[in-house]
Design a protein around this motif. Sequence first.
Motif, PDB file in Angstrom:
ATOM      1  N   GLU A 306       0.847  -1.198   0.000  1.00 33.75           N
ATOM      2  CA  GLU A 306       0.000   0.000   0.000  1.00 33.75           C
ATOM      3  C   GLU A 306       0.886   1.253   0.000  1.00 33.75           C
ATOM      4  OE1 GLU A 306      -3.656  -0.097   2.370  1.00 33.75           O
ATOM      5  OE2 GLU A 306      -2.758   1.558   3.491  1.00 33.75           O
ATOM      6  N   PHE A 307       0.464   2.273  -0.724  1.00 34.47           N
ATOM      7  CA  PHE A 307       1.195   3.550  -0.693  1.00 34.47           C
ATOM      8  C   PHE A 307       0.212   4.679  -0.899  1.00 34.47           C
ATOM      9  CE2 PHE A 307       1.193   4.605  -5.223  1.00 34.47           C
ATOM     10  CZ  PHE A 307       0.870   3.378  -5.785  1.00 34.47           C
ATOM     11  N   GLU A 308       0.634   5.884  -0.492  1.00 37.90           N
ATOM     12  CA  GLU A 308      -0.273   7.029  -0.565  1.00 37.90           C
ATOM     13  C   GLU A 308       0.381   8.144  -1.369  1.00 37.90           C
ATOM     14  OE1 GLU A 308      -1.454   8.676   3.220  1.00 37.90           O
ATOM     15  OE2 GLU A 308      -3.415   9.181   2.369  1.00 37.90           O
ATOM     16  N   VAL A 309      -0.388   8.746  -2.262  1.00 41.14           N
ATOM     17  CA  VAL A 309       0.151   9.820  -3.107  1.00 41.14           C
ATOM     18  C   VAL A 309      -0.885  10.935  -3.249  1.00 41.14           C
ATOM     19  CG1 VAL A 309       1.754   8.492  -4.530  1.00 41.14           C
ATOM     20  CG2 VAL A 309      -0.673   8.556  -5.141  1.00 41.14           C
ATOM     21  N   GLU A 310      -0.401  12.094  -3.709  1.00 43.45           N
ATOM     22  CA  GLU A 310      -1.324  13.180  -4.008  1.00 43.45           C
ATOM     23  C   GLU A 310      -1.748  13.067  -5.479  1.00 43.45           C
ATOM     24  OE1 GLU A 310       0.066  17.126  -2.870  1.00 43.45           O
ATOM     25  OE2 GLU A 310      -1.252  17.986  -4.413  1.00 43.45           O
ATOM     26  N   ILE A 311      -3.024  13.234  -5.737  1.00 47.57           N
ATOM     27  CA  ILE A 311      -3.535  13.126  -7.108  1.00 47.57           C
ATOM     28  C   ILE A 311      -3.243  14.423  -7.868  1.00 47.57           C
ATOM     29  CG2 ILE A 311      -5.621  12.781  -8.516  1.00 47.57           C
ATOM     30  CD1 ILE A 311      -4.793  10.349  -6.791  1.00 47.57           C
ATOM     31  N   ASN A 312      -2.611  14.294  -9.037  1.00 42.20           N
ATOM     32  CA  ASN A 312      -2.287  15.484  -9.848  1.00 42.20           C
ATOM     33  C   ASN A 312      -3.383  15.836 -10.835  1.00 42.20           C
ATOM     34  OD1 ASN A 312       0.201  15.463  -8.681  1.00 42.20           O
ATOM     35  ND2 ASN A 312       1.206  14.412 -10.387  1.00 42.20           N
ATOM     36  N   LEU A 313      -4.011  14.810 -11.370  1.00 45.76           N
ATOM     37  CA  LEU A 313      -4.946  15.045 -12.472  1.00 45.76           C
ATOM     38  C   LEU A 313      -5.851  13.835 -12.625  1.00 45.76           C
ATOM     39  CD1 LEU A 313      -5.560  16.803 -15.097  1.00 45.76           C
ATOM     40  CD2 LEU A 313      -3.992  15.256 -16.285  1.00 45.76           C
ATOM     41  N   ILE A 314      -7.129  14.129 -12.918  1.00 42.59           N
ATOM     42  CA  ILE A 314      -8.077  13.035 -13.197  1.00 42.59           C
ATOM     43  C   ILE A 314      -8.587  13.221 -14.610  1.00 42.59           C
ATOM     44  CG2 ILE A 314     -10.284  11.974 -12.520  1.00 42.59           C
ATOM     45  CD1 ILE A 314      -8.784  12.001 -10.047  1.00 42.59           C
ATOM     46  N   GLU A 315      -8.589  12.170 -15.391  1.00 41.98           N
ATOM     47  CA  GLU A 315      -9.216  12.221 -16.726  1.00 41.98           C
ATOM     48  C   GLU A 315     -10.377  11.247 -16.755  1.00 41.98           C
ATOM     49  OE1 GLU A 315      -5.509  13.491 -19.651  1.00 41.98           O
ATOM     50  OE2 GLU A 315      -6.155  11.409 -19.624  1.00 41.98           O
ATOM     51  N   PRO A 316     -11.606  11.745 -16.625  1.00 42.98           N
ATOM     52  CA  PRO A 316     -12.744  10.829 -16.699  1.00 42.98           C
ATOM     53  C   PRO A 316     -13.056  10.520 -18.161  1.00 42.98           C
ATOM     54  CG  PRO A 316     -13.470  13.044 -16.102  1.00 42.98           C
ATOM     55  CD  PRO A 316     -12.026  13.141 -16.450  1.00 42.98           C
TER      56      PRO A 316
END
Length: 369
Positions: A306-316
């Motif tokens: 498991e790891f945790e990151v900050e989301i930079n961008l979402i492309e739906p």
Amino acid sequence: MAEVILKNVSKIYDDNTKAVDNMNINIRDKEFVVLVGPSGCGKTTTLRMIAGLEEISEGQILIDGKVINNLPPKDRDIAMVFQNYALYPHMTVYENMAFGLRLRKYDKSEIDKRVKEAAKILGLENYLIRKPKALSGGQRQRVAVGRAIVRNPKVFLFDEPLSNLDAKLRVQMRSEISRLHKELGTTMIYVTHDQVEAMTMGDKIVVMKDGKVLQIDTPLNLYNNPANKFVAGFIGSPAMNFIEGKIFDFGHIVFQSKQSNLSFNVPDKFIKLLSSYKNKSVWLGIRPEDFILRLNGDYKIEANGEFEVEINLIEPLGNQMLIYFTFEGHQLVAEHRGFISINKGTMQKFTLNLDKINFFDITTEERIL
Ligand code: ATP
């Protein structure tokens, strides 16, 4: 009917550029083979050597068992379709398709029969008296293909035939060429730098880089069993993600990323493979679909890897989402089927589908097998 074999074929241009380096390919009769690779890797040169438009510096090319190195292009029974279509602007569609046959002195009725047959196969019957400038891009492309079909060649060569078309038309022409291949049952060799085209059209794909063949296999085998990091990163869209790390033996075998933001016990199937990599660096390869989003309910039990990151961008994308994040300085992408509500700038936990990961040697970049 044609089997095409390239045996230790190299091309060295006058300025000493080695465009093709000791290439070996066996193309079976009726096979649809795609040559794919980045710009400048030698795809067009290979095709031109098969067509006879470029001299072969070393090695042999055989068609149906006969060496054709010194056979002039017109005697090779090969038709080539070019990226820019190369239609004659002053001639009608009919004349464009008939031209090659006229040069070869076919009689009028035979030419007429062949042109009309090709026009029927390609849905061009209503356009035969038009000039190329009055056609759409897709129709022009079909005329270029028609000109090849009327010759009834042993082998079709296609050099990036769809690259001048818009995205929608490309998809349509892709399936038309595949249909044509089934209908004509002729050996086809198709060059593209577009891996989606390669994956959807080829019975067999030849992945090239810097004039060399890196792997030859079926589309699915290339995807599931890439021989090296280049093929792994080239085949698949979005591309495979790579994380640098080390293998440790802490009583169990562990992969730990360079800055220790990810570590996991490697699955049993890798333990033997990684035995000579203890305390050594490796590349971990993960396909976007093999990152698994941890949702709130999952947080209670920490998962392996498991790891945790900050989301930079979402492309739906409707049926799926692409989620971009930075991991230890590299931009990675996860693919999630369906839709969930997460936002750019928020922290998100992931795990990995450990059954599907790959490891690559850090120096040779070969997959660890
Ligand atoms: P693209 O996808 O951009 O068409 P490609 O994979 O088809 O590229 P080639 O056109 O076969 O690549 O070129 C392979 C290499 O040979 C390149 O480095 C190119 O610059 C070089 N090359 C091509 N034609 C010549 C030539 N006539 N003289 C010298 N070098 C050449």
